[in-house]
Structure formats: C-alpha cells, structure tokens
Design an enzyme around this catalytic site. Structure first.
Site, PDB file in Angstrom:
ATOM      1  N   ASP A  12     -34.777  -8.285  -6.027  1.00  0.00           N
ATOM      2  CA  ASP A  12     -35.754  -8.791  -5.070  1.00  0.00           C
ATOM      3  C   ASP A  12     -37.047  -8.006  -5.299  1.00  0.00           C
ATOM      4  O   ASP A  12     -37.181  -6.862  -4.853  1.00  0.00           O
ATOM      5  CB  ASP A  12     -35.234  -8.609  -3.636  1.00  0.00           C
ATOM      6  CG  ASP A  12     -36.243  -9.077  -2.593  1.00  0.00           C
ATOM      7  OD1 ASP A  12     -37.420  -9.280  -2.944  1.00  0.00           O
ATOM      8  OD2 ASP A  12     -35.859  -9.220  -1.411  1.00  0.00           O
ATOM      9  N   PHE A  60     -33.996  -4.742   2.875  1.00  0.00           N
ATOM     10  CA  PHE A  60     -34.758  -5.759   3.594  1.00  0.00           C
ATOM     11  C   PHE A  60     -34.976  -6.944   2.673  1.00  0.00           C
ATOM     12  O   PHE A  60     -35.625  -6.828   1.632  1.00  0.00           O
ATOM     13  CB  PHE A  60     -36.119  -5.249   4.098  1.00  0.00           C
ATOM     14  CG  PHE A  60     -36.835  -6.332   4.873  1.00  0.00           C
ATOM     15  CD1 PHE A  60     -36.548  -6.556   6.211  1.00  0.00           C
ATOM     16  CD2 PHE A  60     -37.736  -7.180   4.245  1.00  0.00           C
ATOM     17  CE1 PHE A  60     -37.163  -7.591   6.913  1.00  0.00           C
ATOM     18  CE2 PHE A  60     -38.355  -8.221   4.936  1.00  0.00           C
ATOM     19  CZ  PHE A  60     -38.070  -8.421   6.277  1.00  0.00           C
ATOM     20  N   LYS A  94     -44.893 -13.159  -1.843  1.00  0.00           N
ATOM     21  CA  LYS A  94     -46.045 -12.372  -1.405  1.00  0.00           C
ATOM     22  C   LYS A  94     -47.275 -12.538  -2.308  1.00  0.00           C
ATOM     23  O   LYS A  94     -47.972 -13.533  -2.185  1.00  0.00           O
ATOM     24  CB  LYS A  94     -45.630 -10.911  -1.227  1.00  0.00           C
ATOM     25  CG  LYS A  94     -44.645 -10.774  -0.063  1.00  0.00           C
ATOM     26  CD  LYS A  94     -44.529  -9.387   0.529  1.00  0.00           C
ATOM     27  CE  LYS A  94     -43.834  -9.449   1.883  1.00  0.00           C
ATOM     28  NZ  LYS A  94     -42.529  -8.842   1.924  1.00  0.00           N
TER      29      LYS A  94
HETATM   30  C1  LIG Z   1     -41.327  -9.480   2.616  1.00  0.00           C
HETATM   31  C2  LIG Z   1     -40.036  -9.391   1.919  1.00  0.00           C
HETATM   32  C3  LIG Z   1     -39.090 -10.427   2.002  1.00  0.00           C
HETATM   33  C4  LIG Z   1     -39.257 -11.636   2.897  1.00  0.00           C
HETATM   34  O1  LIG Z   1     -40.386 -12.384   2.619  1.00  0.00           O
HETATM   35  P1  LIG Z   1     -40.941 -13.429   3.712  1.00  0.00           P
HETATM   36  O2  LIG Z   1     -42.054 -14.129   3.008  1.00  0.00           O
HETATM   37  O3  LIG Z   1     -41.430 -12.600   4.878  1.00  0.00           O
HETATM   38  O4  LIG Z   1     -39.819 -14.302   4.099  1.00  0.00           O
HETATM   39  C5  LIG Z   1     -37.932 -10.303   1.258  1.00  0.00           C
HETATM   40  N1  LIG Z   1     -37.704  -9.226   0.491  1.00  0.00           N
HETATM   41  C6  LIG Z   1     -38.583  -8.203   0.391  1.00  0.00           C
HETATM   42  C7  LIG Z   1     -38.277  -7.048  -0.494  1.00  0.00           C
HETATM   43  C8  LIG Z   1     -39.773  -8.247   1.116  1.00  0.00           C
HETATM   44  O5  LIG Z   1     -40.625  -7.223   1.051  1.00  0.00           O
END
Ligand SMILES: *Cc1c(COP(=O)(O)O)cnc(C)c1O
Length: 400
Positions: A225, A140, A254
C-alpha cells in the site's frame, strides 16, 4: 463571514468525524495556504500527501479545466480517449503490466483484497471462502468495513462490527511472525512500506526483502500500500525501491491527482489483475476521462519538475537539521524523504498542543497519536522554506 462563524456552522451541520485544527482555509499555492482572514501558513501535511505537487499546480489545473470542457464522465460502459494513454503512461513509469483505476484509496485497497482472494481460488487453488490475508499491527489502509475489520486501532473499529473475516495480524517489522502466520490458505501479505498514520514507522532494514522472499517461497501475493509513501513522498517514486523489492500488487492514490480529484489505482503484473473478468468489479467514476487527464498531468509534473529528487534532497536536509536539535522533550526524529516524524517522550506528550502552537507560528502540521508530529510538506518545498519550518519547530519546543 468570520473564521468563528465558519467553524460554528461546520460544527452545527456536519458530522463530527474529524477534529480539525481551528483554521479555515480558502486559498493555496505551492507549499502555502491562506485562511479566510488572509493569514499565511506553510502546509506541512499536504493533505496526507495528496498534494505532493503543491497546491493548485497550474499545469494540473490547466489539464483539469481543458478536460472538463471536453468530457468528464462516460462510465466504463463505453471507452474514452484518456484511459488508454493513462494506463500506458502509468505502466511505463511504474514498470507494471496492468492497471485498475478507482477513486479513493480505500476503494483501491478493497480492489486489491478482492483480486487476491479470486487469485487465491482460481490460480493458487485455495479452497473456496478460505483465503487468508496477513496484515500488520498499527496498519492504516482506509475506512471501509472490511478494512477496519483488520485494523488494530480501537477508535477505527469500536461500534462498527460485525467484521469481515479472513485476515491475520502480525507485528510490523517482524519477519519471523510473518513466516509463522503463513499457511496453505494464505493468499497475500498486505503492508505499508512505511506506516504513515502510525507515525512514520520505518521497518528494520531487510524486512521487506525478507517478506518478498517469504511470499515467493509460499506463493503469496505481496501487496504494498503505497497510497501515502508512493509518488515521491519518501524521495523515490515508490518506497519499495529502498529495499530493492518489487511488489506483485502496488496500490497508489492520493498524489496520483495532485490533490485535484480522487484518483487511485491498483498496479500489477498480468497474472494477478488478469483474474478479473467483465462484470466482476467496477466503479462508476473509476477511470473517467477527467480523472485520467488530471492524473496524467499530475504524473508529468512529478517527473518533469524533478519533485522526486527534490523530496530526497530536501528531506535529507530537513532530517539532518532536525537531528541536530538537542532538546530533552524529543525522543526521536525519523523519516525518509519528506515523510518525517518528530516524537516526544510520552511523559511530555502534547503533540496536539504543539501543533496548535506551530499554527500560531504559521505552520500547519498534524499530530498522530499523543506524542508524534508528522511533517510532510508538498514536494515542491525549497530550502528557505525548510529553514522557516525549522525555526518555528525550535521556537515552540516545550519549556524544559
Ligand atoms: C490515505 C490512505 C489510505 C486511504 O485512502 P482514502 O483515499 O482516504 O480512502 C489507505 N492507505 C494508506 C497508506 C493511506 O495513507
């Protein structure tokens, strides 16, 4: 207004791209949130880890209000007095050379993708338009067209084609598959150190290290990520520390703002982000003074209040207590720091129903897939609150 009225107008006027639990929240403090009727809940999602510092942290709030009174947005056409200090502090904390600030996580992932493609053509010498990025199954990384192009979740893709080419997908945790996917056009390997949305999937020990070696051997950029795993969630500043590896590009978001404001960033050494020239990439809001001031305060809180250590300590306690629960419905509990999953046997399923029952006990948690419940409370959580959580988890386990 009644709780039901809020739900009705939301359903009537809003797009239905989410299926939230029926709880309408109006206030939050630390690990607690309150609904419009005044009921109190322990927040065990923390906005997918954006609220690691706890809801409405007073120091971040103060920094936000103070900056909002001075200057909020200049665009990057001009400089501002928050950007440089934010860059320097973030680089010092994460051992990076360079930062590129964006807003959402997905934008930062897109930024990383663009950057490694350009690096591939200008530094590695890949033929134009041939760059390939290897990614993992069940990843994701966000919701843009290019990102869902390499998702393996049919829900995230169906109906949204045509898709962006240039990605190759391998099983998560399988180093041999990664090695087999690499060719002369491979510019990067993009991976979550622990897959969050997939249900807190932790790869086998040594996997990230092996991936790091393969990237070194074949001159490939390792992109981690850490939007969800980073900034203390797993009990370390970055989850990469568990395997003693260092990514070439690290993506954070985040909790970088403690949930006050969307702030994300790509971190790297000089060579990789250095390929971007003026005019090639940007964002109107990226790196604005309000975002920088909020992020500086959010990072400060994370360190000054020992939240990373607390995440490690409370996470160990929580996981060890969860492991003591012996119940036939439970298939596995797993986690690192305060990123924890409880998985039911698939024939029992019902993670969503379980979350609804937890809600009635004053716990907000999120189901992911049919059988997995994720617990990721703000990192300010204390042992007494974990005990409250454990009691509720025990109380609403499905009848045998
Ligand atoms: C939440 C998340 C994203 C995307 O972030 P947004 O601010 O919602 O665009 C990408 N990678 C990971 C691992 C995430 O948990």
């Amino acid at each position: 207004m009644q709780q039901s009225e809020f739900i009705d107008i939301e359903n009537q006027f809003g797009a239905h791209n989410y299926k939230p639990l029926d709880v309408v929240l109006s206030r939050g403090k630390g690990v607690w949130v309150w609904d419009v009727d005044g009921n109190k809940y322990l927040d065990c999602l923390a906005a997918y880890s954006a609220v690691n510092q706890g809801h409405c942290h007073p120091k971040i709030m103060e920094a936000m209000v103070a900056q909002a009174e001075k200057l909020t947005l200049t665009s990057r056409a001009f400089r501002n007095d928050q950007l440089g200090p934010f860059y320097r502090e973030l680089c010092q904390l994460t051992n990076s050379h360079k930062v590129l600030p964006m807003n959402s996580g997905a934008e930062a992932v897109e930024t990383a993708i663009k950057t490694v493609r350009k690096w591939g053509y200008t530094v590695k010498g890949v033929a134009d338009d041939n760059a390939e990025i290897v990614v993992c199954e069940n990843n994701f990384h966000g919701r843009t067209i290019s990102i869902v192009s390499f998702s393996t979740d049919e829900n995230a893709r169906a109906g949204f084609g045509p898709f962006t080419p240039g990605f190759k997908c391998v099983p998560f945790g399988d180093a041999a598959a990664l090695e087999a996917a690499i060719n002369e056009n491979t510019v990067a390997f993009l991976i979550e150190p622990i897959q969050g949305e997939a249900g807190v999937m932790i790869p086998p020990a040594g996997y990230l290290k092996k991936a790091r070696e393969l990237c070194d051997q074949h001159n490939i950029v390792l992109i981690l990520d850490e939007i969800q795993t980073g900034l203390g969630r797993t009990g370390k500043l970055l989850a990469e520390e568990y395997e003693g590896v260092e990514a070439d590009l690290t993506i954070i978001g985040k909790a970088l703002s403690g949930g006050f404001y969307p702030v994300s960033a790509v971190l790297s050494n000089t060579e990789i982000l250095g390929v971007l020239q003026p005019g090639e990439h940007g964002s109107t809001f990226g790196g604005n003074p309000l975002a920088c001031a909020v992020a500086r305060a959010a990072l400060k809180v994370l360190f000054e209040e020992g939240l990373i250590e607390n995440s490690f300590k409370q996470g160990e306690y929580f996981l060890s207590e969860l492991k003591k629960i012996s119940h036939p419905a439970i298939k596995e509990v797993r986690g690192r720091g305060l990123m924890v999953a409880l998985e039911f046997h698939s024939e029992i399923g019902g993670a969503r129903a379980y979350c609804n029952k937890l809600k009635d006990e004053g716990i907000l948690a999120k189901d992911t897939h049919e059988n997995i419940v994720r617990f990721a409370p703000p990192l300010v959580i204390q042992r007494e609150e974990i005990d409250i959580l454990l009691e509720a988890i025990n109380k609403v386990l499905p009848p045998v």
